[in-house]
Scaffold this active site. Structure first.
Site, PDB file in Angstrom:
ATOM      1  CG  HIS A 130      -5.630  -2.184  -1.501  1.00  0.00           C
ATOM      2  ND1 HIS A 130      -4.665  -2.778  -0.729  1.00  0.00           N
ATOM      3  CD2 HIS A 130      -5.365  -0.855  -1.476  1.00  0.00           C
ATOM      4  CE1 HIS A 130      -3.849  -1.848  -0.254  1.00  0.00           C
ATOM      5  NE2 HIS A 130      -4.253  -0.671  -0.694  1.00  0.00           N
ATOM      6  CD  GLU A 131      -6.787   1.617  -4.140  1.00  0.00           C
ATOM      7  OE1 GLU A 131      -6.996   2.571  -3.364  1.00  0.00           O
ATOM      8  OE2 GLU A 131      -5.655   1.123  -4.295  1.00  0.00           O
ATOM      9  CB  CYS A 177      -0.885  -0.025   1.247  1.00  0.00           C
ATOM     10  SG  CYS A 177      -2.002   1.376   1.386  1.00  0.00           S
ATOM     11  CG  HIS A 196      -7.337   2.615   1.041  1.00  0.00           C
ATOM     12  ND1 HIS A 196      -6.625   2.845   2.193  1.00  0.00           N
ATOM     13  CD2 HIS A 196      -6.476   2.038   0.163  1.00  0.00           C
ATOM     14  CE1 HIS A 196      -5.381   2.413   2.034  1.00  0.00           C
ATOM     15  NE2 HIS A 196      -5.270   1.917   0.815  1.00  0.00           N
TER      16      HIS A 196
END
Length: 179
Positions: free
Chosen positions: A146-147, A104, A150
């Site tokens: 993953h995004e 990341c 976030h």
């Protein structure tokens, strides 16, 4: 973005938020204003992602608590996927769960084996409010998950458990960027 322009070419590189910054653990607000400021943010996200040599970047990683991310990421067949999603929703995950190395830009230089589904589907809109559906497999599916994490106030380290998590946190505490 204008047709044919290079994403990020008109953007400015913003400082990255690093592990420990509260914005990374706060769910992002939905985008409601689809004006020039949003278009500038997307350009800045691309510029920042490219400068940091990443494959995806969420707005909160650049200090903006809005539900937006950009990506320029290959899948496992080396097909390039390039775009952005505003107000994304992870609507499907399926396939095999794979534990693979994940890093990341907010934890520079670190990675850990993280479990993710091998297929993911994200729905949202573009900077102009047009509906968009993005499907990914393999590495690109990992990027989409993953995004989205976030924007929900999570980092990949939150998904790592046991000794992997302890090792990652020890390394983060010793990293030169650590607070």
């Amino acid at each position: 973005m204008r047709h044919g322009s290079i994403p990020g070419a008109r953007g400015r590189v913003r400082p990255l938020t690093l592990l420990g910054d509260p914005v990374l653990h706060t769910p992002c607000a939905p985008v409601t204003d689809f004006g020039p400021a949003l278009a500038r943010l997307v350009e800045d996200l691309f510029a920042t992602m490219y400068a940091a040599r990443g494959v995806g970047l969420a707005a909160n990683q650049a200090g903006e608590g809005l539900r937006v991310f950009v990506y320029d990421c290959p899948d496992d067949e080396d097909v390039r996927h390039l775009g952005h999603v505003v107000n994304p929703r992870l609507v499907e995950t399926d396939g095999v769960v794979v534990r693979g190395p994940e890093g990341c830009l907010s934890l520079p230089g670190l990675e850990a084996g993280t479990e993710r589904y091998d297929r993911a589907v994200v729905e949202g809109v573009t900077v102009t409010g047009e509906p968009v559906r993005v499907e990914g497999t393999g590495f690109f599916a990992r990027c989409l998950q993953h995004e989205c994490d976030h924007l929900d106030g999570r980092v990949y380290a939150d998904r790592v458990t046991g000794w992997r998590h302890r090792r990652l946190m020890r390394r983060a505490a010793r990293a030169p960027w650590s607070r």
